[in-house]
Design an enzyme around this catalytic site. Structure first.
Site, PDB file in Angstrom:
ATOM      1  N   ASP A  92       0.838  -1.200   0.000  1.00  0.00           N
ATOM      2  CA  ASP A  92       0.000   0.000   0.000  1.00  0.00           C
ATOM      3  C   ASP A  92       0.875   1.252   0.000  1.00  0.00           C
ATOM      4  O   ASP A  92       2.024   1.214   0.456  1.00  0.00           O
ATOM      5  CB  ASP A  92      -0.880   0.046   1.256  1.00  0.00           C
ATOM      6  CG  ASP A  92      -1.842  -1.124   1.320  1.00  0.00           C
ATOM      7  OD1 ASP A  92      -2.104  -1.735   0.279  1.00  0.00           O
ATOM      8  OD2 ASP A  92      -2.311  -1.408   2.438  1.00  0.00           O
TER       9      ASP A  92
HETATM   10  N1  URA Z   1      -1.462  -5.937   3.767  1.00  0.00           N
HETATM   11  C1  URA Z   1      -1.904  -4.660   3.784  1.00  0.00           C
HETATM   12  O1  URA Z   1      -2.961  -4.366   4.328  1.00  0.00           O
HETATM   13  N2  URA Z   1      -1.142  -3.724   3.167  1.00  0.00           N
HETATM   14  C2  URA Z   1       0.039  -3.996   2.578  1.00  0.00           C
HETATM   15  O2  URA Z   1       0.689  -3.083   2.057  1.00  0.00           O
HETATM   16  C3  URA Z   1       0.478  -5.333   2.567  1.00  0.00           C
HETATM   17  C4  URA Z   1      -0.285  -6.291   3.174  1.00  0.00           C
END
Ligand code: URA
Length: 237
Positions: free
Chosen positions: A102
Site C-alpha cells: 500500500d
Molecule cells: N497488507 C496490507 O494491508 N497492506 C500492505 O501493504 C500489505 C499487506
C-alpha cells in the site's frame, strides 16, 4: 555493435560513462585493452570491464526499501512510483514491482523485468511467505494470534488462509505477521475484523530473503543470484 554502445547496454551506463571507461583502458575485447569507442563488437567477442564479463544478464532483480507515500506501480500520473525511485538506472528495462505494498506501507519491494519469476513468487499455489512488522493502535492479544492461525474471515465474507502472528516482545502493540497469499489490503482488513487498526506496516522479507537493513528508505540494490534463490524459499528465521 559499437563498443561504447555494447558497454553502455551491458553495464547499464550512459554512453558517455561507457566512453570514459573505454578511454581509461578499463575495457578489454578478447583479452586486449581496447580504447576505441567505435570498435565493432561481434557476437562471439569476450568483452570485459575491469576484468568482469559484460555478457548481459537476461533479467534484473532489485531489492528496494519503499518509503511511505510512494505507490507500487511502474508509472502513475500523480504519485511517485517505486520504479521512479530507480532514477532511470535501467533505461532499457521494463521494470515492475512483483507484488504491491500500500502507499502508506514501507519495506521490501522486489522490482524485476522477469515476468515468469514474478508470477512464481506471487502465485497463491506457491505459498511464498511475505513477512511484515505491524504496529497496531491496540495491544496484540492471544485471540488475534489464534484467529490468524485459524484463518480470518474478512468483512466481505472471504476466508483468508491461515497466517502466523508473533507478538513483539519489546512492544505490546507490535507483531510479526507472515502471509502466504496476497489479497488487497489483507493485513489491514484482517486486523480490522478483529477490531484493531494498523498504524504501521513494514515488509521485512519475501520468502527467505530479508530486506537489507543497510538500505535507507527509498534506496535499492541488485539482488545476487544466491539471494534470488532465497526469494522462492520459506520464511526467514
Ligand atoms: N497488507 C496490507 O494491508 N497492506 C500492505 O501493504 C500489505 C499487506
Amino acid at each position: 555493435m559499437r563498443l561504447d554502445k555494447f558497454v553502455a547496454d551491458a553495464a547499464q551506463l550512459t554512453r558517455s560513462a561507457a566512453r570514459g571507461l573505454i578511454a581509461k583502458g578499463r575495457v578489454t575485447v578478447n583479452g586486449q585493452v581496447c580504447k576505441k569507442a567505435d570498435w565493432p563488437v561481434k557476437e562471439a567477442d569476450d568483452v570485459r570491464a575491469d576484468g568482469k564479463s559484460l555478457a548481459s544478464e537476461e533479467y534484473v532483480y532489485i531489492m528496494l526499501n519503499k518509503p511511505a507515500g510512494v505507490v507500487s506501480a511502474s508509472t502513475d500520473g500523480r504519485d511517485k512510483t517505486v520504479v521512479d525511485l530507480l532514477n532511470g538506472a535501467f533505461p532499457r528495462r521494463q521494470l515492475f514491482p512483483a507484488g504491491r505494498l500500500d502507499k502508506t506501507s514501507t519495506g521490501f519491494v522486489l522490482l524485476t523485468d522477469d515476468g515468469a519469476f514474478a508470477h512464481d513468487i506471487l502465485a497463491p499455489k506457491r505459498h511464498v511467505p511475505k513477512t511484515y512488522h505491524v504496529v497496531l493502535d491496540t495491544p496484540v492479544t492471544p485471540e488475534m494470534a489464534r484467529a490468524f492461525a485459524d484463518g480470518v474471515t474478512l468483512a466481505d465474507g472471504q476466508r483468508m488462509q491461515p497466517a502466523q502472528l508473533f507478538p513483539d516482545a519489546a512492544d505490546p502493540c507490535a507483531a510479526t505477521v507472515v502471509l502466504r497469499q496476497g489479497v488487497y489490503h489483507q493485513i489491514k482488513r484482517m486486523f480490522g475484523t478483529l477490531g484493531a487498526g494498523v498504524n504501521g506496516l513494514h515488509r521485512t522479507a519475501i520468502g527467505g530473503l530479508r530486506l537489507d537493513e543497510s538500505l535507507a528508505p527509498g534506496r535499492w540494490r541488485l539482488i545476487t543470484p544466491a539471494e534470488k534463490a532465497l526469494l522462492q524459499g520459506g520464511a526467514e528465521g
